[in-house]
Design a protein around this motif. Sequence first.
Motif, PDB file in Angstrom:
ATOM      1  N   THR A  62      81.266  74.644  35.757  1.00 23.40           N
ATOM      2  CA  THR A  62      81.351  75.812  36.624  1.00 23.40           C
ATOM      3  C   THR A  62      82.118  75.461  37.885  1.00 23.40           C
ATOM      4  O   THR A  62      81.913  74.397  38.465  1.00 23.40           O
ATOM      5  CB  THR A  62      79.939  76.302  37.007  1.00 23.40           C
ATOM      6  N   HIS A 105      83.679  79.698  34.714  1.00 20.83           N
ATOM      7  CA  HIS A 105      83.611  78.486  33.894  1.00 20.83           C
ATOM      8  C   HIS A 105      85.035  78.002  33.671  1.00 20.83           C
ATOM      9  O   HIS A 105      85.947  78.810  33.503  1.00 20.83           O
ATOM     10  CB  HIS A 105      82.942  78.769  32.550  1.00 20.83           C
ATOM     11  N   ASP A 108      84.042  82.260  41.104  1.00 24.30           N
ATOM     12  CA  ASP A 108      82.912  81.725  40.336  1.00 24.30           C
ATOM     13  C   ASP A 108      83.205  81.927  38.855  1.00 24.30           C
ATOM     14  O   ASP A 108      83.062  83.048  38.346  1.00 24.30           O
ATOM     15  CB  ASP A 108      81.617  82.423  40.745  1.00 24.30           C
TER      16      ASP A 108
END
Length: 144
Positions: free
Chosen positions: A9, A23, A21
């Motif tokens: 992350t 992955h 924010d």
Amino acid sequence: MAESVKMFTVNIVTPDGVVYDHHATLLVACAVDGDLGIMANHEPIIAPLAIGEVRVKRTDNPDHQDAIAINGGFLEVNDNVASIVADSAERARDIDVSRAEHARERAQQEIKAAEARHDIDEVNRAQVALNRAINRINVSKRQR
């Protein structure tokens, strides 16, 4: 059997809140000692960041890299989370290029005026403002 994607992350926060924010499979950040590449399962690290670009290769769109203009701060990596705390940060798609170009011109004028007055502190402050403006302009060009 399909190979699992190794991901972690990435989050970027400023005093104004969360800017990013997602992955990712790769993060490249401009530390004061040079560029850092971060992938999943990276050893814990804390590094001061310079004015520069952060690039993130997201898991949901592997052919694209997000670009974020960072104006200093810190990067911390721990337990597959890369957190950047920055004074300010803007995603390429959010940068007002016209405003950044005006900031660049203003900083260039301030440098000339400060040099004429032999005011080293003002020259240094204006140089930082110029670097920030140039960084924002360069990052905005990465928008696809």
